[in-house]
Design a protein around this motif. Structure first.
Motif, short mmCIF file in Angstrom:
data_model
loop_
_atom_site.label_atom_id
_atom_site.label_comp_id
_atom_site.label_asym_id
_atom_site.label_seq_id
_atom_site.Cartn_x
_atom_site.Cartn_y
_atom_site.Cartn_z
N THR A 242 -21.15 8.97 -27.13
CA THR A 242 -21.40 7.54 -26.95
C THR A 242 -21.82 6.91 -28.27
O THR A 242 -22.62 7.48 -29.02
N LYS A 243 -21.30 5.74 -28.55
CA LYS A 243 -21.64 4.98 -29.75
C LYS A 243 -23.14 4.69 -29.76
O LYS A 243 -23.72 4.37 -28.72
N TYR A 244 -23.74 4.76 -30.93
CA TYR A 244 -25.19 4.59 -31.08
C TYR A 244 -25.67 3.26 -30.49
O TYR A 244 -26.65 3.22 -29.75
N SER A 245 -24.98 2.19 -30.80
CA SER A 245 -25.41 0.88 -30.29
C SER A 245 -25.29 0.81 -28.77
O SER A 245 -26.11 0.15 -28.11
N ASN A 246 -24.32 1.50 -28.19
CA ASN A 246 -24.21 1.53 -26.73
C ASN A 246 -25.36 2.30 -26.09
O ASN A 246 -25.78 1.97 -24.98
N ILE A 247 -25.87 3.30 -26.78
CA ILE A 247 -27.05 4.02 -26.28
C ILE A 247 -28.25 3.08 -26.28
O ILE A 247 -29.02 3.04 -25.31
N ILE A 248 -28.42 2.32 -27.35
CA ILE A 248 -29.52 1.35 -27.42
C ILE A 248 -29.37 0.30 -26.33
O ILE A 248 -30.35 -0.06 -25.66
N ILE A 249 -28.18 -0.19 -26.11
CA ILE A 249 -27.92 -1.18 -25.05
C ILE A 249 -28.26 -0.58 -23.69
O ILE A 249 -28.90 -1.23 -22.86
N PHE A 250 -27.86 0.66 -23.46
CA PHE A 250 -28.17 1.35 -22.21
C PHE A 250 -29.68 1.44 -22.00
O PHE A 250 -30.20 1.11 -20.92
N LEU B 123 -17.19 4.59 -23.94
CA LEU B 123 -18.49 4.27 -24.56
C LEU B 123 -18.57 4.63 -26.03
O LEU B 123 -19.59 4.37 -26.67
N GLY B 124 -17.54 5.22 -26.59
CA GLY B 124 -17.56 5.69 -27.97
C GLY B 124 -17.32 4.59 -29.00
O GLY B 124 -17.35 3.40 -28.70
N GLU B 125 -17.07 5.02 -30.22
CA GLU B 125 -16.93 4.09 -31.36
C GLU B 125 -15.89 3.01 -31.15
O GLU B 125 -16.08 1.88 -31.53
N GLY B 126 -14.79 3.31 -30.53
CA GLY B 126 -13.73 2.31 -30.36
C GLY B 126 -13.78 1.58 -29.03
O GLY B 126 -12.82 0.91 -28.66
N SER B 127 -14.87 1.69 -28.29
CA SER B 127 -14.92 1.14 -26.93
C SER B 127 -15.03 -0.38 -26.89
O SER B 127 -14.64 -1.00 -25.89
#
Length: 180
Positions: free
Chosen positions: A110-118, A72-76
């Motif tokens: 977790t990457k910021y955009s993935n948190i928003i998506i979640f 889920l991080g920056e390179g995910s």
């Protein structure tokens, strides 16, 4: 000093109670109804949040930070997006339950955009809601809503991620790391 910090921490809760008391003083019937709803909502929150916090504690202990960063991080990349959607859609409970989960996700890298998506997926793509829509409104409606919402969620995440900026994101992660 501790009392002031306690009041500051619970200021919104205390304001709601004060608001209920003032209304009850001037309009007892309405005040009683409002207090009944406030107490019911508070009881509902108390029944939902402890299991969420228990699961978060287990997530925090059992899932290594490196695993979260990998998936889920920056390179995910795409797998992080898909996993964020699945985690949000599979979650149960009201939206206020998503924010402690998002905080732990942030702590774990977790990457910021993935948190928003979640968070967006939790609020709009719940699987139980999808199943209800299929039975009540038909499969065509349910699938159409999902197919419209997913690009919308991705657009929202992308726009927010770009608008927030690196400095604000760094502050967000600093705050999450500072909270125990």
């Amino acid at each position: 000093m501790k009392l002031l910090n306690l009041i500051k921490t619970y200021r919104y809760f205390l304001l709601i109670i004060l608001f209920d008391v003032v209304i009850a003083f001037f309009h007892p019937g309405t005040g009683y109804t409002i207090f009944k709803y406030t107490a019911g909502n508070f009881a509902e929150m108390l029944s939902i949040l402890p299991p969420i916090f228990l699961l978060l504690g287990l997530l925090d202990v059992w899932v290594p930070r490196e695993t979260i960063i990998r998936y889920l991080g920056e390179g995910s990349g795409l797998k992080g997006i898909v996993l964020s959607i699945i985690l949000g859609a599979a979650a149960a409970g009201p939206l206020y339950g998503a924010f402690p989960v998002a905080a732990v996700m942030a702590k774990k890298g977790t990457k910021y955009s993935n948190i928003i998506i979640f968070l967006c997926s939790w609020s709009t793509l719940k699987i139980p809601m999808f199943l209800f829509e299929m039975s009540a409104l038909g499969i065509k409606f349910a699938l159409t809503r999902w197919l419209v919402n997913i690009p919308g969620i991705l657009a929202i995440a992308y726009i927010i991620d770009r608008l927030i900026g690196a400095e604000n994101k760094a502050e967000f992660y600093r705050r999450q790391m500072a909270n125990p």
